[in-house]
Scaffold this motif. Structure first.
Motif, mmCIF file in Angstrom:
data_model
loop_
_atom_site.group_PDB
_atom_site.id
_atom_site.type_symbol
_atom_site.label_atom_id
_atom_site.label_comp_id
_atom_site.label_asym_id
_atom_site.label_seq_id
_atom_site.Cartn_x
_atom_site.Cartn_y
_atom_site.Cartn_z
ATOM 1 N N TYR A 270 0.805 -1.217 0.000
ATOM 2 C CA TYR A 270 0.000 0.000 0.000
ATOM 3 C C TYR A 270 0.842 1.274 0.000
ATOM 4 O O TYR A 270 0.393 2.321 -0.506
ATOM 5 C CB TYR A 270 -0.959 -0.009 1.185
ATOM 6 C CG TYR A 270 -1.854 -1.223 1.186
ATOM 7 C CD1 TYR A 270 -2.649 -1.509 0.082
ATOM 8 C CD2 TYR A 270 -1.881 -2.104 2.264
ATOM 9 C CE1 TYR A 270 -3.454 -2.629 0.055
ATOM 10 C CE2 TYR A 270 -2.679 -3.230 2.250
ATOM 11 C CZ TYR A 270 -3.472 -3.506 1.150
ATOM 12 O OH TYR A 270 -4.258 -4.606 1.117
ATOM 13 N N THR A 271 2.068 1.200 0.511
ATOM 14 C CA THR A 271 2.932 2.384 0.496
ATOM 15 C C THR A 271 3.312 2.753 -0.934
ATOM 16 O O THR A 271 3.210 3.909 -1.365
ATOM 17 C CB THR A 271 4.201 2.127 1.322
ATOM 18 O OG1 THR A 271 3.820 1.791 2.666
ATOM 19 C CG2 THR A 271 5.099 3.364 1.330
ATOM 20 N N ALA A 304 -5.912 4.171 1.654
ATOM 21 C CA ALA A 304 -5.899 4.731 3.011
ATOM 22 C C ALA A 304 -6.720 3.869 3.970
ATOM 23 O O ALA A 304 -6.356 3.692 5.137
ATOM 24 C CB ALA A 304 -6.430 6.159 2.978
ATOM 25 N N THR A 305 -7.818 3.325 3.500
ATOM 26 C CA THR A 305 -8.646 2.454 4.328
ATOM 27 C C THR A 305 -7.867 1.201 4.707
ATOM 28 O O THR A 305 -7.909 0.752 5.859
ATOM 29 C CB THR A 305 -9.933 2.078 3.570
ATOM 30 O OG1 THR A 305 -10.642 3.270 3.233
ATOM 31 C CG2 THR A 305 -10.824 1.199 4.428
ATOM 32 N N LYS A 306 -7.160 0.608 3.708
ATOM 33 C CA LYS A 306 -6.358 -0.589 3.984
ATOM 34 C C LYS A 306 -5.243 -0.287 4.990
ATOM 35 O O LYS A 306 -4.878 -1.131 5.809
ATOM 36 C CB LYS A 306 -5.745 -1.111 2.688
ATOM 37 C CG LYS A 306 -6.749 -1.731 1.719
ATOM 38 C CD LYS A 306 -7.255 -3.071 2.227
ATOM 39 C CE LYS A 306 -8.127 -3.745 1.168
ATOM 40 N NZ LYS A 306 -8.634 -5.058 1.654
ATOM 41 N N GLN A 307 -4.714 0.955 4.955
ATOM 42 C CA GLN A 307 -3.658 1.352 5.880
ATOM 43 C C GLN A 307 -4.200 1.724 7.266
ATOM 44 O O GLN A 307 -3.433 1.953 8.185
ATOM 45 C CB GLN A 307 -2.880 2.551 5.312
ATOM 46 C CG GLN A 307 -2.052 2.209 4.074
ATOM 47 C CD GLN A 307 -1.414 3.429 3.448
ATOM 48 O OE1 GLN A 307 -2.005 4.505 3.439
ATOM 49 N NE2 GLN A 307 -0.198 3.266 2.921
ATOM 50 N N GLY A 308 -5.528 1.798 7.369
ATOM 51 C CA GLY A 308 -6.144 2.149 8.636
ATOM 52 C C GLY A 308 -6.168 3.630 8.914
ATOM 53 O O GLY A 308 -6.511 4.056 10.027
ATOM 54 N N ASN A 309 -5.830 4.422 7.931
ATOM 55 C CA ASN A 309 -5.832 5.887 8.097
ATOM 56 C C ASN A 309 -7.192 6.399 7.600
ATOM 57 O O ASN A 309 -7.330 6.866 6.477
ATOM 58 C CB ASN A 309 -4.688 6.513 7.287
ATOM 59 C CG ASN A 309 -4.464 7.972 7.655
ATOM 60 O OD1 ASN A 309 -5.387 8.631 8.140
ATOM 61 N ND2 ASN A 309 -3.270 8.472 7.414
ATOM 62 N N TYR A 310 -8.200 6.322 8.465
ATOM 63 C CA TYR A 310 -9.573 6.610 8.055
ATOM 64 C C TYR A 310 -9.810 8.104 7.830
ATOM 65 O O TYR A 310 -10.663 8.485 7.014
ATOM 66 C CB TYR A 310 -10.551 6.059 9.085
ATOM 67 C CG TYR A 310 -10.432 4.557 9.242
ATOM 68 C CD1 TYR A 310 -10.815 3.717 8.204
ATOM 69 C CD2 TYR A 310 -9.894 3.996 10.393
ATOM 70 C CE1 TYR A 310 -10.683 2.338 8.320
ATOM 71 C CE2 TYR A 310 -9.747 2.627 10.522
ATOM 72 C CZ TYR A 310 -10.146 1.796 9.483
ATOM 73 O OH TYR A 310 -10.014 0.457 9.573
#
Length: 584
Positions: A270-271, A304-310
């Motif tokens: 994801y990065t 961003a959702t996958k990274q948890g940064n909602y």
């Protein structure tokens, strides 16, 4: 630049600087393209006359705007078309039609685009312009492909490819091979798609066609992405990106960066996915591609959702919504402009038809005046000759008086015969008028039968769809349901009625106007029913034409009788047939 990218992966500030750098570089490239467009516009202002050079500049401007701003491109091509028609400039008209076809394809107006391309194709065939025939055929294939008419699209692509190969236009052949591969990819025939993409790539290397190479690499990347060979997809995307950077292909570069971002997303990296998507976003900003920005924001929201940064995901989603709304408003504006252009074109065509009719009338009047002048001249000459003959005969002697009287009698008989001829001519004109009226009645009857057959065909089609909908398969049922709704709506379109009304009033002049005047509260459907009764249509025929059941026709006839204040003993059909005389 490599160091900057490596640093950007861990440093948000450096990532921002990287995006800003890409945006500045792309802005400079776009500025160069704008210089070319501005130069053409300045040249256009210096050539205000409606001449061949102006048409060429307009068509070149349209070509420059084809994909970047199809609405602007269509505006230029329609002006070029108008001037070309006035000048009878066939080459300019053919390219203008082709440009209108491509710009409508880019806007999603496939029916109008297809009609314009068919016009272009016909003109190029008349000029025997083999290369542009193939170009128009390839563009036509694009529209059929978007409409999922794969057989028609493939037929046009193959015919165009054959011509490009014969003319040794390898760069055009490469583009066509790529389009054929994309066609098979839409049909999930990955083996065939791969085969044509490889052919396109091979021919690109042979002809050293950079755009063809990058397109083939990009298509192969999508192919490998679809078959879940993500490492291969990444390799081909980077190959495409390398060429696109070298050739300043901003659209291609944007798409390749977006594709790489998708691949990293599928690899759960994801990065990297976010890094490439942000770079794609910068490219999309530089070329003002709202469609790409919409897709990129949506995918960034998912990353961003996958990274948890909602919080970031919410911001991306808001950006996605804003762009989506902007695209929706732009689509509405494009549709308005398209309809306005269509109206102007139809208005222009109507004016041309009116001018042609006026010219025909003037020519007929000129011929008639010529005939009258000839007749008058013959009459004057005849009168002079007769007068001279009478005068000379009187001078001979009085004994020839009887002969002179006889000649006068002959003159009288000739004039009487001329009167008879004039009466016969008047009778012939009356018969010709009656024949025209009879022809119009036949034409109206034929139109009515076609009208009825069309609606009967629609009814049969609806029944067939109902039978197919009973078959298993939810997706098929939904599609056929939509098709059934489209058929039902098509039966209610007023255009057929307007055409029928125009033909009807050519025979029965002012029938509707006078009927409405006598019965002001009569409805439009009741006017339709009156027209069908005037033609002595039975219940079944009237029901077919009006798109309702015979029982509904009976009900409509009952209401009409009440509105016309008829008693049970009065025959409605006879009343309507005789009503025209009564109204007059």
């Amino acid at each position: 630049m490599v160091y900057l990218r490596a640093k950007a992966k861990s440093d948000p500030l450096m990532r921002f600087l990287l995006v800003l750098t890409l945006l500045i570089n792309n802005t400079l490239l776009v500025e160069a393209q704008n210089i070319v467009i501005d130069s053409l516009k300045n040249e256009l202002h210096q050539n205000p006359e409606r001449r061949e050079q102006r048409v060429k500049i307009l068509n070149e401007l349209s070509y420059r705007y084809w994909i970047v701003d199809p609405v602007e491109a269509e505006k230029y091509s329609r002006e070029a078309l108008s001037i070309s028609e006035d000048m009878q400039y066939k080459s300019g008209k053919a390219f203008a039609y082709r440009s209108i076809g491509v710009t409508n394809w880019a806007q999603g107006n496939y029916e109008e685009g297809l009609a314009a391309l068919m016009q272009s194709l016909e003109l190029y065939k008349q000029m025997q312009d083999t290369l542009n025939i193939a170009n128009a055929m390839m563009n036509t294939g694009l529209i059929y492909s978007e409409q999922f008419s794969f057989e028609e699209a493939l037929a046009y692509y193959l015919e165009a490819l054959k011509t490009f190969n014969l003319l040794d236009r390898q760069e055009r052949a490469v583009n066509t091979l790529n389009h054929i591969g994309e066609l098979y990819q839409k049909q999930k025939d990955h083996e065939k798609a791969y085969e044509y993409f490889q052919q396109a790539l091979s021919l690109s290397f042979k002809s050293n066609h950079s755009y063809g190479k990058s397109t083939a690499y990009s298509n192969l990347a999508n192919y490998f992405k679809d078959v879940q060979q993500l490492d291969s997809a990444l390799i081909y995307s980077n190959k495409a990106l390398q060429i696109q950077r070298a050739t300043s292909d901003l659209n291609g570069k944007t798409f390749s960066l977006y594709t790489i971002g998708l691949i990293y997303y599928l690899k759960s990296n994801y990065t990297e996915a976010e890094d490439y998507l942000l770079r794609a976003l910068a490219e999309a900003e530089s070329i003002s591609s709202k469609k790409m920005k919409q897709d990129i924001y949506f995918k960034l929201q998912q990353v961003a959702t996958k990274q948890g940064n909602y919080k970031k995901a919410l911001n991306y989603y808001q950006d996605y919504t804003n762009v989506k709304d902007s695209l929706f408003n732009a689509d509405k504006l494009r549709e308005f402009v398209r309809l306005e252009n269509k109206y102007e074109l139809e208005k222009s065509q109507q004016k041309m038809q009116l001018k042609e009719q006026e010219l025909e009338i003037v020519q007929q009047e000129s011929e008639l005046n010529k005939l009258w002048r000839q007749t008058l001249l013959i009459g004057i000459v005849a009168l002079i000759l007769i007068s001279y003959f009478i005068y000379s005969r009187q001078r001979i002697n009085i004994k020839r008086k009887n002969e002179l009287l006889l000649k006068n009698q002959q003159i009288y008989d000739a004039r009487e015969a001329l009167t008879v001829v004039e009466l016969e001519n008047a009778k012939l004109k009356e018969e010709e008028l009656n024949q025209k009226i009879a022809f119009k009645n036949k034409e109206l009857t034929s139109y009515t039968l076609n009208f009825m057959q069309k609606n009967e065909l629609m009814e049969e089609l609806k029944e067939a769809i109902k039978e197919i909908k009973k078959s298993p398969g939810n997706d098929v049922g939904k599609k056929l349901g939509a098709l059934n709704k489209m058929v039902t709506n098509s039966m209610q379109i007023d255009k057929d009625w307007q055409d029928f009304k125009r033909h009807f009033e050519e025979v029965h002049t002012d029938f509707f106007t006078r009927l409405k005047s006598k019965f002001p509260d009569i409805t439009s459907n009741e006017l339709k029913l009156c027209a069908l009764l005037k033609l002595n249509m039975n219940l079944k025929e009237a029901a077919s034409i009006m798109g309702i059941s015979p029982e509904s026709v009976k009900t409509a006839r009952y209401r009409l009788r009440k509105k016309l204040q008829l008693s049970k003993e009065d025959n409605l059909v006879e009343y309507i047939i005789n009503l025209e005389k009564e109204i007059v």
